[in-house]
Design an enzyme around this catalytic site. Structure first.
Site, mmCIF file in Angstrom:
data_model
loop_
_atom_site.group_PDB
_atom_site.id
_atom_site.type_symbol
_atom_site.label_atom_id
_atom_site.label_comp_id
_atom_site.label_asym_id
_atom_site.label_seq_id
_atom_site.Cartn_x
_atom_site.Cartn_y
_atom_site.Cartn_z
ATOM 1 N N HIS A 69 0.871 -1.177 0.000
ATOM 2 C CA HIS A 69 0.000 0.000 0.000
ATOM 3 C C HIS A 69 0.913 1.233 0.000
ATOM 4 C CE1 HIS A 69 -2.802 2.941 1.798
ATOM 5 N NE2 HIS A 69 -3.789 2.107 1.531
ATOM 6 N N ASP B 178 3.006 -4.383 8.160
ATOM 7 C CA ASP B 178 1.761 -3.649 7.954
ATOM 8 C C ASP B 178 0.625 -4.665 8.109
ATOM 9 O OD1 ASP B 178 -0.524 -2.510 6.979
ATOM 10 O OD2 ASP B 178 0.340 -1.819 5.090
ATOM 11 N N GLN C 56 -4.631 -5.360 7.156
ATOM 12 C CA GLN C 56 -5.641 -6.292 6.627
ATOM 13 C C GLN C 56 -5.597 -7.646 7.333
ATOM 14 O OE1 GLN C 56 -7.994 -5.355 4.689
ATOM 15 N NE2 GLN C 56 -7.195 -3.455 3.844
ATOM 16 N N LYS D 246 -10.652 -0.151 10.486
ATOM 17 C CA LYS D 246 -10.889 -1.388 9.717
ATOM 18 C C LYS D 246 -11.235 -2.547 10.627
ATOM 19 C CE LYS D 246 -7.368 -0.159 6.292
ATOM 20 N NZ LYS D 246 -7.994 0.219 5.037
ATOM 21 N N CYS E 209 -4.825 2.470 -3.563
ATOM 22 C CA CYS E 209 -3.544 2.945 -3.003
ATOM 23 C C CYS E 209 -2.405 1.968 -3.266
ATOM 24 C CB CYS E 209 -3.655 3.228 -1.506
ATOM 25 S SG CYS E 209 -4.776 4.553 -1.121
HETATM 26 N N1 PMP Z 1 -1.886 -0.771 4.528
HETATM 27 C C1 PMP Z 1 -2.859 -1.533 4.045
HETATM 28 C C2 PMP Z 1 -2.542 -2.943 3.636
HETATM 29 C C3 PMP Z 1 -4.145 -1.021 3.929
HETATM 30 O O1 PMP Z 1 -5.117 -1.793 3.422
HETATM 31 C C4 PMP Z 1 -4.403 0.306 4.320
HETATM 32 C C5 PMP Z 1 -5.784 0.908 4.169
HETATM 33 N N2 PMP Z 1 -6.361 0.684 2.913
HETATM 34 C C6 PMP Z 1 -3.351 1.047 4.839
HETATM 35 C C7 PMP Z 1 -2.103 0.490 4.937
HETATM 36 C C8 PMP Z 1 -3.525 2.470 5.289
HETATM 37 O O2 PMP Z 1 -4.463 2.579 6.304
HETATM 38 P P1 PMP Z 1 -4.903 4.025 6.811
HETATM 39 O O3 PMP Z 1 -5.354 4.776 5.615
HETATM 40 O O4 PMP Z 1 -5.998 3.741 7.789
HETATM 41 O O5 PMP Z 1 -3.700 4.623 7.452
#
Ligand code: PMP
Length: 431
Positions: A125, A202, A205, A228, A376
């Site tokens: 991401h 990270d 998910q 999430k 993203c």
């Molecule tokens: N890493 C992953 C794998 C994600 O799915 C997301 C959110 N789509 C993020 C980072 C970023 O999360 P946030 O926008 O809540 O900081």
């Protein structure tokens, strides 16, 4: 859980009870972007603001003490949820993005130098890519990337071949928000540590969907976002090993993160407060604590369990097999046969149909909340040879029937796009 239990569960979520227009119930399948919130979390947020609200840590009065106690108890709940050995190792942040930037700007700036290597994957991401690009630009460090196998999983051998004497950091996702694959954190962390590198995971998910134990995973930092995992927005967390957090310079400067301040300079508070400058999102942190309790009561093993009716693995299998049967569809990531533990989210494209058009039509027709775009992950979409994809992502409160509604709606949408509105296909929602 049984159908009756599943129904009971759904009734915890007010947002799931709505119709997006008369006669069309919401089918919420955009959980990888953010989850819905159970009333236990909403009630706790409301209760806290109604009864305990007062700034934390800086007051001697009753409300401030209550509020501080609730905030620090929430930290303990989060620590317990991911089995952190010490709740001081949990730093509250706005979200996972801020948590990763915190590590890059503190430990990273102090420890990464010209020629050092940071090993990432092409599936990251942007939140786990851009902070390291910025750090590499300012230090002269080099980024290296683990690639994909044809089956849509990480090429672990190639990834591991990048880890060597020059590696200072390995940072990668536990579960991809596009491919849905689960990456082998334990194995990679052991290798990285054997060459003296640090590991950041990270877990955005994974933490909401499966039991996650930071001590078993063996990484040095782990990040997640509250929104999430049934919690509110504006709150996320960083877990880091105590000795690394203590040895890292502070992040933002201001109130709360200091010990002594003079006009000439400052000394800093102990962890985690050293990294929590200014008034934190304490009400949201308290509600995140309630979300952790809600998920714990549900049982994270039950949420993910493959063989249990209603478990997310069953949803993933059904979603994959229904989507796979659509004409001209390309699914990304490993199939549930290749990787039985894959996440219950699937990204795809359909020949001749733009993902945005599909998302618009399934919403209009059957109230399906489906996301489209690059999620993203522009570099990953580049690797897949596309610029965008559609994504259906389930959570434990979704049902097999909802997946059927979504895929049926997709089938209609594909027909409509291919034949055009003037074709013989049934018109989508003439109303
Ligand atoms: N890493 C992953 C794998 C994600 O799915 C997301 C959110 N789509 C993020 C980072 C970023 O999360 P946030 O926008 O809540 O900081």
């Amino acid at each position: 859980w049984s159908a009756a239990e599943a129904e009971g569960l759904r009734s915890d979520f007010p947002a799931l009870q709505q119709e997006v227009k008369p006669g069309v119930p919401l089918v919420y399948l955009d959980n990888a972007a953010t989850s819905q919130k159970p009333k236990q979390v909403l009630d706790e947020l409301n209760r806290f603001y109604s009864q305990d609200n007062s700034n934390v840590h800086r007051g001697m009065h009753t409300l401030s003490m209550r509020s501080t106690e609730a905030f620090e108890t929430a930290r303990q709940k989060v620590a317990k949820f991911v089995n952190a050995p010490d709740s001081h190792e949990i730093v509250f942040t706005r979200n996972a993005t801020e948590a990763i930037n915190l590590v890059a700007r503190t430990w990273g700036a102090a420890n990464i130098a010209k020629g050092d290597e940071i090993v990432l994957t092409v599936m990251e991401h942007h939140a786990n890519l851009v902070p390291w690009q910025l750090l590499a630009e300012s230090t002269g460090a080099v980024l290296r990337f683990g690639r994909l196998r044809d089956d849509g999983t990480l090429d672990v051998e190639q990834f591991e071949s990048l880890i060597g004497d020059r590696t200072k950091l390995v940072a990668f996702c536990h579960v991809s928000n596009v491919l849905g694959c689960v990456n082998p954190v334990e194995r990679v962390a052991k290798l990285a540590h054997s060459v003296g590198a640090k590991v950041l995971v990270d877990a955005c998910q994974s933490v909401p969907h499966m039991p996650v134990d930071v001590q078993t995973l063996g990484a040095d930092w782990l990040v997640a976002s509250g929104h999430k995992m049934c919690g509110p927005t504006g709150i996320g967390f960083l877990w880091g090993r105590g000795e690394i957090l203590r040895g890292s310079p502070p992040f933002l400067g201001g109130g709360e993160m200091i010990d002594q301040v003079t006009l000439e300079g400052s000394t800093f508070n102990d962890i985690p407060h050293k990294f929590e400058a200014g008034t934190p999102a304490f009400a949201e942190a308290v509600a995140l604590g309630a979300a952790c309790e809600y998920l714990t009561d549900l049982g994270m093993a039950a949420v993910s369990q493959r063989h249990r009716a209603g478990g997310e693995h069953e949803l993933a299998k059904h979603l994959w097999s229904r989507l796979e049967a659509l004409p001209g569809i390309h699914l990304y990531g490993p199939s549930p046969e290749t990787q039985p533990d894959r996440a219950s989210l699937v990204c795809f494209n359909v020949d001749g149909c733009h993902a945005n058009d599909l998302a618009t039509l399934v919403d209009q027709d059957r109230g399906v909340a489906m996301r489209s775009g690059h999620h993203c992950t522009q570099p990953l979409h580049g690797e897949l040879g596309v610029t965008a994809s559609a994504r259906l992502s389930a959570y434990f409160y979704n049902t097999i029937e909802e997946i059927d509604v979504a895929v049926d709606a997709l089938e209609v949408a594909i027909g409509l796009i291919r034949t055009g509105p003037a074709g013989d296909e049934p018109e989508l929602d003439p109303a």
